[in-house]
Write an enzyme that holds these catalytic residues in place. Structure first.
Site, PDB file in Angstrom:
ATOM      1  N   ASP A  11      27.921  17.423   6.030  1.00  0.00           N
ATOM      2  CA  ASP A  11      26.601  17.282   5.398  1.00  0.00           C
ATOM      3  C   ASP A  11      25.626  18.182   6.147  1.00  0.00           C
ATOM      4  O   ASP A  11      25.914  18.638   7.266  1.00  0.00           O
ATOM      5  CB  ASP A  11      26.132  15.818   5.460  1.00  0.00           C
ATOM      6  CG  ASP A  11      24.754  15.639   4.833  1.00  0.00           C
ATOM      7  OD1 ASP A  11      24.547  16.147   3.708  1.00  0.00           O
ATOM      8  OD2 ASP A  11      23.872  15.022   5.459  1.00  0.00           O
ATOM      9  N   SER A  12      24.467  18.389   5.535  1.00  0.00           N
ATOM     10  CA  SER A  12      23.430  19.178   6.207  1.00  0.00           C
ATOM     11  C   SER A  12      22.885  18.449   7.437  1.00  0.00           C
ATOM     12  O   SER A  12      22.228  19.070   8.267  1.00  0.00           O
ATOM     13  CB  SER A  12      22.289  19.450   5.231  1.00  0.00           C
ATOM     14  OG  SER A  12      21.693  18.227   4.853  1.00  0.00           O
ATOM     15  N   CYS A  74      27.504  15.940   0.671  1.00  0.00           N
ATOM     16  CA  CYS A  74      26.133  16.419   0.464  1.00  0.00           C
ATOM     17  C   CYS A  74      26.039  16.818  -1.006  1.00  0.00           C
ATOM     18  O   CYS A  74      26.818  17.659  -1.473  1.00  0.00           O
ATOM     19  CB  CYS A  74      25.889  17.620   1.372  1.00  0.00           C
ATOM     20  SG  CYS A  74      24.328  18.461   1.070  1.00  0.00           S
ATOM     21  N   GLU A 159      15.910  12.591   8.714  1.00  0.00           N
ATOM     22  CA  GLU A 159      16.260  13.417   9.882  1.00  0.00           C
ATOM     23  C   GLU A 159      15.392  13.045  11.089  1.00  0.00           C
ATOM     24  O   GLU A 159      15.819  13.149  12.229  1.00  0.00           O
ATOM     25  CB  GLU A 159      16.115  14.910   9.555  1.00  0.00           C
ATOM     26  CG  GLU A 159      17.184  15.443   8.602  1.00  0.00           C
ATOM     27  CD  GLU A 159      18.595  15.438   9.205  1.00  0.00           C
ATOM     28  OE1 GLU A 159      18.754  15.915  10.336  1.00  0.00           O
ATOM     29  OE2 GLU A 159      19.537  14.951   8.540  1.00  0.00           O
ATOM     30  N   CYS A 193      21.565  11.799  -3.268  1.00  0.00           N
ATOM     31  CA  CYS A 193      21.477  12.508  -1.984  1.00  0.00           C
ATOM     32  C   CYS A 193      21.986  11.539  -0.938  1.00  0.00           C
ATOM     33  O   CYS A 193      21.550  10.382  -0.898  1.00  0.00           O
ATOM     34  CB  CYS A 193      20.039  12.904  -1.670  1.00  0.00           C
ATOM     35  SG  CYS A 193      19.829  13.550   0.015  1.00  0.00           S
ATOM     36  N   HIS A 195      21.487  11.300   2.100  1.00  0.00           N
ATOM     37  CA  HIS A 195      20.513  10.820   3.087  1.00  0.00           C
ATOM     38  C   HIS A 195      19.818   9.529   2.616  1.00  0.00           C
ATOM     39  O   HIS A 195      19.374   8.730   3.437  1.00  0.00           O
ATOM     40  CB  HIS A 195      19.419  11.867   3.313  1.00  0.00           C
ATOM     41  CG  HIS A 195      19.776  12.957   4.275  1.00  0.00           C
ATOM     42  ND1 HIS A 195      20.701  13.926   3.992  1.00  0.00           N
ATOM     43  CD2 HIS A 195      19.314  13.229   5.525  1.00  0.00           C
ATOM     44  CE1 HIS A 195      20.781  14.769   5.027  1.00  0.00           C
ATOM     45  NE2 HIS A 195      19.958  14.363   5.967  1.00  0.00           N
TER      46      HIS A 195
HETATM   47  N1  DGL Z   1      22.484  14.846   2.161  1.00  0.00           N
HETATM   48  C1  DGL Z   1      22.118  16.002   1.373  1.00  0.00           C
HETATM   49  C2  DGL Z   1      22.369  15.718  -0.094  1.00  0.00           C
HETATM   50  O1  DGL Z   1      23.145  14.816  -0.403  1.00  0.00           O
HETATM   51  C3  DGL Z   1      20.737  16.431   1.740  1.00  0.00           C
HETATM   52  C4  DGL Z   1      20.508  17.857   1.495  1.00  0.00           C
HETATM   53  C5  DGL Z   1      19.391  18.469   2.283  1.00  0.00           C
HETATM   54  O2  DGL Z   1      19.639  18.819   3.432  1.00  0.00           O
HETATM   55  O3  DGL Z   1      18.317  18.668   1.706  1.00  0.00           O
HETATM   56  O4  DGL Z   1      21.844  16.364  -0.963  1.00  0.00           O
END
Ligand code: DGL
Length: 274
Positions: A11-12, A74, A159, A193, A195
């Site tokens: 993931d990011s 992600c 984050e 998402c 997150h």
């Molecule tokens: N967890 C990522 C997603 O599911 C977040 C992406 C981001 O870094 O903006 O889209």
């Protein structure tokens, strides 16, 4: 030669931990490597080209660690990069390895849930721009109308571990209100998402009570269990020594501390350049 073949989860940043948690619970014997590209998060506000480049770098890194199977946990990377990774990158890099995303399993789950046939998707700007949810849902369930709302502030909240305060609540309420202002018949909302489950307390507080919330972690874990049952060749290659490794492109102490809070168990991470 690297004899371990963990399942790679990418993931990011911290979002993929919500998927990792469910997968590791469903498949406790397997080995896992988690990679968070925290140094370059968020992905959701970036261009298609940049999201592809970052995703390919992450996939290569996980392959170099011995992964035969990677879950792109992600939505943004799944929406903007997965097709090219599967159709262009893998055939030349190694056609025997597999990379799976999180959008398809979430879409498959939606058909049996909505009664009004109006589904809301909350996601990053990149995911919304890609229209992946609209396209994929329409392929399987053409009768369903999909309403999208981008929530650009939600990933930075996670984050920075600002999960449950007035500032977070302002942005959460604002985007949920904007989603329902587009169509009040929505009866099912996909948290598109990974997150966002970290913000679930405030999301639930502001969603209308009759609305069903689809959270991806469990859906993706079920789908992976099913995938491994159907693909014995890949399953056989995944090693099962209960090893867990966490990598981040940012500060490993920070990552370890926040990941420990999210997962409610001690996480030790390592910093890597990808
Ligand atoms: N967890 C990522 C997603 O599911 C977040 C992406 C981001 O870094 O903006 O889209």
């Amino acid at each position: 030669m690297n004899k371990t073949s963990p399942i790679g989860i990418f993931d990011s940043g911290y979002g993929g931990l919500t998927v990792y948690q469910e997968i590791a619970e469903a498949l406790p014997d397997y080995d896992f490597i988690y990679l968070g590209d925290n140094a370059r998060t968020p992905y959701g506000t970036r261009s298609f080209e940049v999201i592809y480049q970052y995703t390919e770098e992450a996939v290569k890194f996980l392959f170099e660690q011995g992964c035969q199977l990677i879950i792109i946990a992600c939505n943004t990377a799944s929406a903007e990069a997965l097709r090219n990774i599967q159709q262009k990158f893998l055939p030349t890099y190694d056609p025997n390895r597999r990379v799976l995303g999180v959008i398809r399993p979430s879409v498959e789950a939606v058909g049996s849930v909505t009664k009004s046939k109006v589904v809301g998707v909350l996601g990053t700007e990149g995911t919304v721009r890609s229209e992946s949810y609209i396209l994929e849902i329409n392929k399987l369930f053409p009768e369903i109308e999909v309403i999208q709302q981008a929530c650009p502030m939600w990933v930075p909240l996670v984050e920075n571990h600002e999960l449950d305060n007035d500032g977070a609540e302002f942005f959460i309420k604002r985007e949920i209100d904007a989603l329902f202002a587009q169509n009040s018949l929505i009866d099912t909302v996909i948290l598109g998402c990974t997150h966002y489950p970290h913000l679930i307390k405030l999301i639930k507080k502001h969603l209308p009570q009759h609305v069903t919330l689809l959270v991806q972690g469990a859906i993706v874990a079920d789908s992976l269990v099913d995938y491994l049952q159907r693909h014995g060749d890949i399953n056989q290659l995944c090693t099962k020594d209960r090893k867990r490794q966490f990598f981040t492109t940012e500060n490993s102490d920070n990552f370890g501390k926040k990941a420990s809070l999210f997962l409610r168990k001690k996480v030790e991470a390592e910093t890597v350049t990808i």
